[in-house]
Design a protein around this motif. Structure first.
Motif: not given
Length: 445
Positions: A326-333
């Motif tokens: 399962t994964g996420r993408h870094v949207k913040a700086p």
């Protein structure tokens, strides 16, 4: 790839606040891509042994990604603000469509989950138990006695028929057609879901062409079912998922579009039956080799209980993890993860099977031991359905489905046990299944 150093200007007062990305796997990018696509569990397990519970990879399709095996850090990822982390990019919306919940983030994601929640909680799920039992009895009516057979495909048929009936409410020509086209689509989609689509035309007979043809046929069938449902004078009294979605409204009073409904129904059908079936296939593979567990299940089942059966389902999902990513993408700086700082644009992947094998959270993790979940709260390191705002919305449905299927089969069949070697773990593109299909021998009680 060298380790990058990221310094936040706010941290310059103290040199000790300088953070780095995790250590990087030092293999060529194409090699890492092949290992992740075709040998993911082996790759993640061995990389964690060499580089520690958090490491960085660089692969085609996903790019630079941080892989997490530590339970505490995995929880930090799943519970992170959606302003910092969004769904992994790219994701399964490539398969299910832009109207799928997989494609949405932030406010749109929260609003859609609110619309999808009612069919998967409380009385709605209890209404589906009869359907689950009926489909289990129908499938097992022709099971051979005294002869070994694979259970994975029968479980796939049960779970597909259950989700079709609970989604659409009744049988008919359209559902017969969906029963015919969904299994080959699911097999094809699972193999190609984590591979990039070529930037050029591949032809109608290529995997991508076949997926596109399936999607056209699926939409046409679902739109016909939507028209039938909207013309049904008893639509308001129906409890199937399609009827509930047609009657749902966003806060501003607008309904879901027909295309969004089709995308969500494909998501439910695609993600909702194969993973549950795979876990049930593992159930037979494990019970065949653990007579003590089986005996306790049968005794409890005959007495009308289900506490140990629930513990067994939980342990199955840990000991034989079906979806290990399962994964996420870094949207913040940037995103601070433990002692590391992950730059904008990176992916953060949780190696679920590694988390489920953590010796601190689960002593003797290789042992299949349902008793570890009896009379105790399920630890946060147990994440077969993910966690946080993106936790699988069908988790409760899947649990009830597995419970009713096992309850029904244990009531009508005796499962023979022996000391056969464990079936190897087979990677089918997304799900991990018993290599021989969960072989078992049964006799009617």
């Amino acid at each position: 790839m060298t380790d990058a150093v990221i310094v936040d200007a706010r941290d310059t007062e103290d040199a000790q606040t300088i953070r780095t990305v995790p250590p990087a796997v030092r293999l060529p990018k194409p090699v890492q891509g092949v290992l992740l696509a075709g040998f993911r569990r082996w790759f993640q397990r061995n990389a964690a042994k060499r580089y520690g519970p958090v490491f960085t990879i660089n692969v085609p399709f996903f790019g630079r990604s941080v892989v997490v095996s530590d339970p505490a850090l995995a929880r930090q990822v799943t519970m992170a603000s959606t302003d910092d982390l969004i769904n992994v990019q790219p994701n399964l919306s490539r398969i299910f469509g832009p109207g799928s919940v997989f494609a949405l983030d932030g406010k749109e994601h929260r609003a859609r989950r609110k619309l999808l929640a009612p069919p998967f909680h409380g009385q709605s799920i209890r209404n589906y138990e009869k359907v689950i039992e009926e489909e289990t009895l129908r499938e097992t009516a022709t099971w051979p006695e005294g002869r070994e057979f694979a259970t994975l495909e029968p479980m796939n048929r049960i779970t597909l028929n259950v989700i079709l009936r609970t989604v659409f409410g009744a049988d008919g020509a359209e559902l017969d057609y969906l029963r015919e086209i969904i299994p080959p689509w699911a097999k094809l989609a699972s193999r190609w879901a984590t591979l990039p689509k070529p930037p050029f035309g591949t032809g109608r007979h290529s995997p991508w062409g076949r997926l596109e043809e399936f999607r056209r046929n699926f939409d046409r069938t679902v739109f016909a079912l939507i028209e039938k449902a909207e013309a049904d004078p008893r639509l308001q009294d129906r409890t199937d998922i399609l009827a509930l979605l047609l009657g749902s409204r966003y806060e501003d009073g607008t309904p879901m579009s027909h295309q969004d409904i089709s995308d969500e129904l494909l998501t439910l059908l695609g993600a909702g039956h194969e993973t549950t079936a795979s876990t049930l296939g593992w159930a037979f593979e494990r019970l065949r080799r653990h007579p003590d567990v089986l005996a306790k299940l049968v005794e409890e089942n005959d007495e009308g209980g289900n506490e140990f059966r629930q513990a067994t389902i939980v342990e199955l999902q840990r000991n034989r993890t079906v979806i290990d990513f399962t994964g996420r993408h870094v949207k913040a700086p940037h995103f601070d993860l433990g002692d590391f700082r992950i730059p904008h644009g990176y992916q953060v992947m949780i190696a679920v099977a590694n988390v489920h094998a953590d010796t601190n959270a689960f002593p003797n993790p290789e042992r299949f031991d349902p008793s570890r979940f009896v009379n105790t709260r399920t630890p946060t390191a147990w994440i077969p359905f993910g966690g946080g705002t993106r936790r699988c919305i069908g988790a409760a449905f899947a649990n009830v489905e597995m419970d009713v299927v096992l309850r029904t089969i244990l009531r009508h069949f005796t499962i023979e046990t022996d000391d056969a070697p464990d079936e190897k773990i087979h990677f089918r593109g997304i799900a991990f299944t018993p290599k021989s299909g969960g072989l078992v021998t049964v006799r009617r009680r």
